[in-house]
Scaffold this motif. Structure first.
Motif, PDB file in Angstrom:
ATOM      1  N   MET A   1      48.788  30.387  50.140  1.00 31.64           N
ATOM      2  CA  MET A   1      47.446  30.914  50.027  1.00 31.64           C
ATOM      3  C   MET A   1      47.340  31.735  48.744  1.00 31.64           C
ATOM      4  O   MET A   1      48.200  32.540  48.435  1.00 31.64           O
ATOM      5  N   ASN A   2      46.280  31.514  48.024  1.00 32.21           N
ATOM      6  CA  ASN A   2      46.072  32.189  46.749  1.00 32.21           C
ATOM      7  C   ASN A   2      45.013  33.280  46.929  1.00 32.21           C
ATOM      8  O   ASN A   2      43.875  32.991  47.246  1.00 32.21           O
ATOM      9  N   ILE A   3      45.399  34.529  46.723  1.00 31.19           N
ATOM     10  CA  ILE A   3      44.476  35.649  46.834  1.00 31.19           C
ATOM     11  C   ILE A   3      44.118  36.103  45.433  1.00 31.19           C
ATOM     12  O   ILE A   3      44.988  36.428  44.638  1.00 31.19           O
ATOM     13  N   LYS A   4      42.825  36.100  45.132  1.00 26.26           N
ATOM     14  CA  LYS A   4      42.354  36.517  43.810  1.00 26.26           C
ATOM     15  C   LYS A   4      42.039  38.005  43.844  1.00 26.26           C
ATOM     16  O   LYS A   4      41.445  38.502  44.781  1.00 26.26           O
ATOM     17  N   LYS A   5      42.451  38.701  42.766  1.00 28.39           N
ATOM     18  CA  LYS A   5      42.128  40.113  42.604  1.00 28.39           C
ATOM     19  C   LYS A   5      41.482  40.311  41.243  1.00 28.39           C
ATOM     20  O   LYS A   5      41.807  39.620  40.280  1.00 28.39           O
TER      21      LYS A   5
ATOM     22  N   ASP B   1      40.897  41.759  37.703  1.00 26.67           N
ATOM     23  CA  ASP B   1      41.849  42.252  36.713  1.00 26.67           C
ATOM     24  C   ASP B   1      41.511  43.652  36.220  1.00 26.67           C
ATOM     25  O   ASP B   1      42.329  44.270  35.547  1.00 26.67           O
TER      26      ASP B   1
ATOM     27  N   LYS C   1      40.354  42.900  45.984  1.00 27.42           N
ATOM     28  CA  LYS C   1      40.373  41.508  46.407  1.00 27.42           C
ATOM     29  C   LYS C   1      38.977  40.917  46.230  1.00 27.42           C
ATOM     30  O   LYS C   1      37.982  41.528  46.611  1.00 27.42           O
TER      31      LYS C   1
ATOM     32  N   SER D   1      33.210  33.942  44.931  1.00 26.70           N
ATOM     33  CA  SER D   1      33.780  33.274  43.762  1.00 26.70           C
ATOM     34  C   SER D   1      33.917  34.263  42.603  1.00 26.70           C
ATOM     35  O   SER D   1      32.996  35.035  42.338  1.00 26.70           O
TER      36      SER D   1
ATOM     37  N   ARG E   1      35.085  34.240  35.846  1.00 24.80           N
ATOM     38  CA  ARG E   1      36.268  33.936  35.042  1.00 24.80           C
ATOM     39  C   ARG E   1      35.889  33.916  33.567  1.00 24.80           C
ATOM     40  O   ARG E   1      34.932  33.276  33.170  1.00 24.80           O
TER      41      ARG E   1
ATOM     42  N   ASP F   1      40.104  36.933  35.904  1.00 24.01           N
ATOM     43  CA  ASP F   1      39.155  36.892  37.007  1.00 24.01           C
ATOM     44  C   ASP F   1      38.613  38.290  37.254  1.00 24.01           C
ATOM     45  O   ASP F   1      39.362  39.264  37.264  1.00 24.01           O
TER      46      ASP F   1
END
Length: 52
Positions: free
Chosen positions: A1-5, A7, A12, A16, A19, A29
């Protein structure tokens, strides 16, 4: 699982991410709060490109 945070704020990203980057490897991101000034700047100078 890819968790985006984000920058910038390191929160979290639930929806969407915004980027931004200059080339393939330097994409960053951002959450909608931190990415809004970046998005406004890119739109103002017509440097924005939609991702497919």
């Amino acid at each position: 699982m890819n968790i985006k945070k984000c920058d910038i704020c390191k929160k979290k990203i639930e929806d969407s991410p915004i980027r931004a980057g200059a080339d393939f490897y330097s994409d960053k991101d951002f959450c909608s709060k931190c990415g809004k000034p970046i998005l406004d700047f890119l739109k103002k100078h017509k440097l924005i490109r939609k991702e497919k």
